[in-house]
Motif scaffolding. Structure first.
Motif, PDB file in Angstrom:
ATOM      1  N   THR A   1       0.739  -0.998  -0.207  1.00 58.93           N
ATOM      2  CA  THR A   1      -0.049   0.148  -0.147  1.00 58.93           C
ATOM      3  C   THR A   1       0.849   1.223  -0.156  1.00 58.93           C
ATOM      4  N   LYS A   2       0.626   2.126  -0.974  1.00 60.31           N
ATOM      5  CA  LYS A   2       1.503   3.463  -0.960  1.00 60.31           C
ATOM      6  C   LYS A   2       0.691   4.194   0.144  1.00 60.31           C
ATOM      7  N   PRO A   3       1.778   5.141   0.886  1.00 54.38           N
ATOM      8  CA  PRO A   3       1.593   5.993   1.692  1.00 54.38           C
ATOM      9  C   PRO A   3       0.436   7.009   1.193  1.00 54.38           C
ATOM     10  N   ASN A   4      -0.448   7.398   2.227  1.00 57.45           N
ATOM     11  CA  ASN A   4      -1.547   8.543   1.735  1.00 57.45           C
ATOM     12  C   ASN A   4      -0.762   9.888   1.919  1.00 57.45           C
ATOM     13  N   ILE A   5      -0.905  10.600   0.764  1.00 50.52           N
ATOM     14  CA  ILE A   5      -0.237  11.893   0.826  1.00 50.52           C
ATOM     15  C   ILE A   5      -1.285  12.858   0.263  1.00 50.52           C
TER      16      ILE A   5
ATOM     17  N   LEU B   1       8.218   6.139   6.245  1.00 49.27           N
ATOM     18  CA  LEU B   1       9.844   6.324   6.318  1.00 49.27           C
ATOM     19  C   LEU B   1      10.069   7.605   6.357  1.00 49.27           C
ATOM     20  N   ASN B   2       9.750   8.432   5.254  1.00 45.58           N
ATOM     21  CA  ASN B   2      10.321   9.682   4.966  1.00 45.58           C
ATOM     22  C   ASN B   2       9.057  10.496   4.078  1.00 45.58           C
TER      23      ASN B   2
ATOM     24  N   ASN C   1       3.608  14.465  13.164  1.00 41.67           N
ATOM     25  CA  ASN C   1       3.689  12.964  12.689  1.00 41.67           C
ATOM     26  C   ASN C   1       2.665  12.881  11.449  1.00 41.67           C
ATOM     27  N   THR C   2       1.755  13.663  11.038  1.00 42.27           N
ATOM     28  CA  THR C   2       1.063  13.593   9.860  1.00 42.27           C
ATOM     29  C   THR C   2       1.222  14.948   8.803  1.00 42.27           C
ATOM     30  N   THR C   3       1.321  15.824   9.439  1.00 44.62           N
ATOM     31  CA  THR C   3       1.781  17.364   8.785  1.00 44.62           C
ATOM     32  C   THR C   3       3.007  17.447   8.752  1.00 44.62           C
TER      33      THR C   3
ATOM     34  N   LYS D   1       8.442   2.059   4.472  1.00 42.91           N
ATOM     35  CA  LYS D   1       9.596   1.120   4.768  1.00 42.91           C
ATOM     36  C   LYS D   1       9.597   0.091   3.696  1.00 42.91           C
ATOM     37  N   ALA D   2       8.592  -0.374   2.910  1.00 48.34           N
ATOM     38  CA  ALA D   2       8.577  -1.231   1.972  1.00 48.34           C
ATOM     39  C   ALA D   2       8.951  -0.416   0.458  1.00 48.34           C
ATOM     40  N   ASN D   3       9.275   0.850   0.604  1.00 47.64           N
ATOM     41  CA  ASN D   3       9.823   1.664  -0.381  1.00 47.64           C
ATOM     42  C   ASN D   3       8.497   1.883  -1.409  1.00 47.64           C
TER      43      ASN D   3
END
Length: 168
Positions: free
Chosen positions: A63-67, A98-99, A117-119, A142-144
């Motif tokens: 799953t891709k991070p939410n942005i 991760l970043n 931690n979210t902004t 962390k899973a890229n």
């Protein structure tokens, strides 16, 4: 030397490949549910000896991070004065975040702070030249897995003038 090696997960055995002394298995995790797996590797050597090794709690994360919600301190017409120091913010979250990075026209900006931690906030200086520019935010876990969003702004020099009505 080891001459046969198998990998087992989900109660299925898969053959491993060999490159010189390195045994490997290419696992297409997109075919598996996101969860933790236990993997066991079985190996035999040419003399008939065998053994196994179990790796516990390998996590599949596809799953891709939410942005979302990129913002700048541009005015209502999306203008920023050339050379103006301003902030750009974005919201990002992921269980394994991760970043988060910030690029202004493809150049990574070094000052980037996690303010809640979210902004995340990026401190930028608008280019000196007038023009249209893009800020790209990327969230990486962390899973890229990576997800990006962008916001645009225009640099314009401020001008002021007095308007005089034209006689009729």
């Amino acid at each position: 030397p080891v001459n046969v090696s198998l990998i087992n997960f989900n109660n299925s055995n898969f053959s491993m490949s060999k490159n010189e002394d390195l045994w490997y298995f290419v696992w297409n995790t997109s075919l598996n549910a996101e969860k933790q797996y236990n993997i066991t590797i079985f190996f035999n050597d040419s003399l008939g000896f065998s053994n196994r090794n179990t790796l516990l709690d390998i996590t599949v994360d596809n799953t891709k991070p939410n942005i979302s919600n990129p913002t700048t301190q541009a005015n209502s017409r999306n203008f920023i004065s050339p050379g103006f120091v301003f902030n750009a913010t974005v919201a990002a979250n992921d269980t394994n975040l991760l970043n988060v990075t910030c690029l202004l026209n493809g150049i990574t900006k070094t000052y980037f702070a996690n303010i809640s931690n979210t902004t995340f906030i990026c401190n930028l200086t608008a280019p000196a030249a007038e023009g249209d520019f893009e800020i790209t935010f990327s969230a990486i876990d962390k899973a890229n897995n990576t997800n990006t969003t962008t916001i645009n702004f225009t640099t314009k020099h401020s001008t002021s003038a007095a308007f005089t009505p034209k006689d009729a």
